[in-house]
Design an enzyme around this catalytic site. Structure first.
Site, PDB file in Angstrom:
ATOM      1  N   ARG A 121       0.838  -1.203   0.000  1.00  0.00           N
ATOM      2  CA  ARG A 121       0.000   0.000   0.000  1.00  0.00           C
ATOM      3  C   ARG A 121       0.881   1.264   0.000  1.00  0.00           C
ATOM      4  O   ARG A 121       1.020   1.929  -1.004  1.00  0.00           O
ATOM      5  CB  ARG A 121      -0.924  -0.006   1.230  1.00  0.00           C
ATOM      6  CG  ARG A 121      -2.161   0.886   1.104  1.00  0.00           C
ATOM      7  CD  ARG A 121      -1.906   2.379   1.141  1.00  0.00           C
ATOM      8  NE  ARG A 121      -1.276   2.822   2.402  1.00  0.00           N
ATOM      9  CZ  ARG A 121      -0.869   4.079   2.608  1.00  0.00           C
ATOM     10  NH1 ARG A 121      -1.009   5.003   1.659  1.00  0.00           N
ATOM     11  NH2 ARG A 121      -0.273   4.410   3.738  1.00  0.00           N
ATOM     12  N   ASP A 122       1.497   1.563   1.129  1.00  0.00           N
ATOM     13  CA  ASP A 122       2.254   2.816   1.250  1.00  0.00           C
ATOM     14  C   ASP A 122       3.368   2.867   0.209  1.00  0.00           C
ATOM     15  O   ASP A 122       3.651   3.919  -0.363  1.00  0.00           O
ATOM     16  CB  ASP A 122       2.847   2.906   2.664  1.00  0.00           C
ATOM     17  CG  ASP A 122       3.430   4.276   2.964  1.00  0.00           C
ATOM     18  OD1 ASP A 122       3.168   5.216   2.208  1.00  0.00           O
ATOM     19  OD2 ASP A 122       4.153   4.399   3.968  1.00  0.00           O
ATOM     20  N   HIS A 155       7.904   4.493  12.194  1.00  0.00           N
ATOM     21  CA  HIS A 155       7.904   4.366  10.730  1.00  0.00           C
ATOM     22  C   HIS A 155       8.889   5.402  10.179  1.00  0.00           C
ATOM     23  O   HIS A 155       8.573   6.583  10.101  1.00  0.00           O
ATOM     24  CB  HIS A 155       6.476   4.628  10.232  1.00  0.00           C
ATOM     25  CG  HIS A 155       6.303   4.463   8.754  1.00  0.00           C
ATOM     26  ND1 HIS A 155       5.167   3.940   8.212  1.00  0.00           N
ATOM     27  CD2 HIS A 155       7.104   4.760   7.709  1.00  0.00           C
ATOM     28  CE1 HIS A 155       5.277   3.918   6.877  1.00  0.00           C
ATOM     29  NE2 HIS A 155       6.446   4.430   6.558  1.00  0.00           N
ATOM     30  N   HIS A 197      11.694   6.884   7.285  1.00  0.00           N
ATOM     31  CA  HIS A 197      12.057   6.956   5.866  1.00  0.00           C
ATOM     32  C   HIS A 197      13.566   7.119   5.761  1.00  0.00           C
ATOM     33  O   HIS A 197      14.194   7.719   6.636  1.00  0.00           O
ATOM     34  CB  HIS A 197      11.333   8.131   5.194  1.00  0.00           C
ATOM     35  CG  HIS A 197       9.920   7.803   4.818  1.00  0.00           C
ATOM     36  ND1 HIS A 197       9.320   8.273   3.680  1.00  0.00           N
ATOM     37  CD2 HIS A 197       8.993   7.035   5.428  1.00  0.00           C
ATOM     38  CE1 HIS A 197       8.080   7.811   3.604  1.00  0.00           C
ATOM     39  NE2 HIS A 197       7.853   7.068   4.668  1.00  0.00           N
ATOM     40  N   CYS A 254      10.111   9.397  -2.442  1.00  0.00           N
ATOM     41  CA  CYS A 254       9.857  10.561  -1.607  1.00  0.00           C
ATOM     42  C   CYS A 254       9.285  11.659  -2.487  1.00  0.00           C
ATOM     43  O   CYS A 254      10.001  12.176  -3.345  1.00  0.00           O
ATOM     44  CB  CYS A 254      11.159  11.021  -0.955  1.00  0.00           C
ATOM     45  SG  CYS A 254      10.954  12.562  -0.042  1.00  0.00           S
ATOM     46  N   ASN A 311      10.319   5.027   2.173  1.00  0.00           N
ATOM     47  CA  ASN A 311      10.242   4.056   3.273  1.00  0.00           C
ATOM     48  C   ASN A 311      11.539   3.271   3.470  1.00  0.00           C
ATOM     49  O   ASN A 311      12.151   2.833   2.504  1.00  0.00           O
ATOM     50  CB  ASN A 311       9.160   3.016   2.946  1.00  0.00           C
ATOM     51  CG  ASN A 311       7.774   3.583   3.020  1.00  0.00           C
ATOM     52  OD1 ASN A 311       7.387   4.173   4.021  1.00  0.00           O
ATOM     53  ND2 ASN A 311       7.001   3.429   1.943  1.00  0.00           N
TER      54      ASN A 311
END
Lengths: 302, 302
Positions: A15-16, A207, A209, A240, A249
């Site tokens: 998803r992300d 979470h 990055h 990004c 991520n």
């Protein structure tokens, strides 16, 4: 310093990750990817997003994806639902966990969803209530907890405030995200501690990055604080949007390599994730964004 | 936990980095790169290697490079010298620091230079003595301190033994290197502490590779141990000869971003290093291996 003996890795690539990739991926390939990830042993996979395909075309196949995957017993399949229409679709698709979101930055909230942080939380109230009423898990994602592309600095008070609001909506887990990857390790403790004061540490996730290469150092610092849930993306899926060509991520393979080295149990098979990373990278037609993934794949091939 | 307030970054891109790149780089471009790095503020640049061009063709221009660079006052220019012939050339080129090397792994020593660790140290004895006699600084590089591509595990006793041998040769600094990038953060303390028992911590350096994405986490762990010298490579120059397509040296830009975030003084201008990274990456015809470098370059261009 004692680190946790066991952590949960939430795999957000389908998803992300894919939502932020330029190349369109078919429902069939997404289903195959999610099944590979389930088989690798993840207990939580972010699989879909029930948003308007007008805004997020990459997620248009969410109904088909959720219908097509094999449900591994013990794995929670999560989906974003920004409104009641999305929630109805998510319920129809029988997702296990509903994800709602809020920013710790007023500027980001305004730019991203055209309303204040407080208003955005109020809009999620009926979604949260319906999710709980239907016995679903509820996760709150808190973006820009370490910095904002528009306003720059974000205070720990702002983080604590949104954690409190998400908690009061009934969130089972709250995710503290460094949406633009600007955090360095010294910022981890104050931000996480501001969240811990409002919400049980064992249900808080981190979470990070890897935009500036800091994600693993930040995860190590989070382990030192005692955080036991980490979000990551196979092959580092997802770029990004605030810096073209930059990394998004943190890659799951890199996180698993760290945990394995530290002797921290994840229940996930790193080699199986490397294979899943090779699979999706080949469909995207680009090298993996995971350093451990690239190195381990090279070794498998040599 | 108090981290150091100031660290020294040793820029190894022009030698250790370029030596491991496939694309040949002209002396002219190397000179321009070293001058850019000097201007960025590094107090130590690894600039050349006086080895047989038969073995390391990338370093054949070392005499020309050392003659062509502008010597920034306060910057130490280092070069490898594996034997007396190399040392004579390094002295003629007026390098400031001579680098000798030894592995912490017997298997690596045998495979790499066809002799035991003890024999390799003995071969360096005349080089070390001549370097000191000529008033040069002497650095010992200790490879495979965290693992070996041939024998796998490397004990802390093996690290301590080679540190002792390099110390007894008169090394001013000793560099503890993770040549294949396998270390995770929990291994840093025992390995570094075994070195610290043999050699003053303020003259020990850490040199991590990002092959599995762990370098920044390992540097953070090294800061917690109190190490104040770090080796890194602009744009992450240098691949990994043991895994095709994998990453090698940790990128200087990522390290500087970490130090800047932690409030640790380096004396180096990050933006100037980003420019140097763009310069050399364009000559190599490939994207930067630095995540911070890529993100900051994207921001400069947007």
């Amino acid at each position: 310093m004692a680190l946790p003996s066991k952590v949960k890795i939430v795999e957000v690539g389908p998803r992300d990750g894919l939502q932020n990739e330029k190349t369109a991926i078919s429902a069939e390939v997404k289903i195959a990817l999610i099944d590979l990830l389930s088989d690798a042993g993840f207990v939580n996979v972010e699989a879909a997003s029930f948003v308007s395909p007008k805004w997020v075309p990459q997620m248009a196949s969410s109904v088909e994806v959720m219908a097509g995957i094999r449900r591994r017993p013990g794995t929670i399949y999560s989906a974003l639902a920004p409104n009641m229409q999305g929630l109805e679709a998510a319920l129809a698709a029988n997702v296990d966990e509903i994800v709602i979101f809020g920013a710790a930055s007023e500027a980001f909230s305004q730019k991203n969803i055209n309303c204040s942080i407080a208003e955005s939380i109020e809009r999620f109230r009926p979604v949260a209530e319906a999710a709980k009423r239907h016995g679903k898990l509820l996760r709150g994602a808190l973006s820009c907890a370490f910095g904002c592309p528009y306003q720059g600095e974000v205070s720990t008070e702002a983080v604590a405030d949104v954690v409190r609001r998400l908690r009061d909506l009934g969130c089972d887990e709250i995710d503290i995200a460094d949406t633009i990857g600007v955090a360095t390790a010294n910022r981890v403790r104050p931000v996480m501690e501001s969240a811990i004061r409002e919400f049980p540490i064992e249900r808080l996730s981190a979470h990070f990055h890897d935009t500036y290469g800091q994600a693993l150092a930040n995860i190590y610092a989070s382990l030192e604080v005692g955080i036991t849930i980490y979000h990551s993306s196979v092959a580092g899926l997802g770029g990004c949007p605030y810096a073209k060509g930059a990394t998004g991520n943190v890659a799951t393979e890199d996180v698993l390599y760290l945990m394995q080295g530290l002797g921290i149990e994840t229940g996930v098979d790193l080699n199986a994730v490397v294979e899943a990373g090779r699979f999706i990278s080949s469909h995207l037609g680009r090298p993996s964004n995971s350093r451990a993934g690239a190195a381990l794949a090279a070794k498998l091939l040599s």
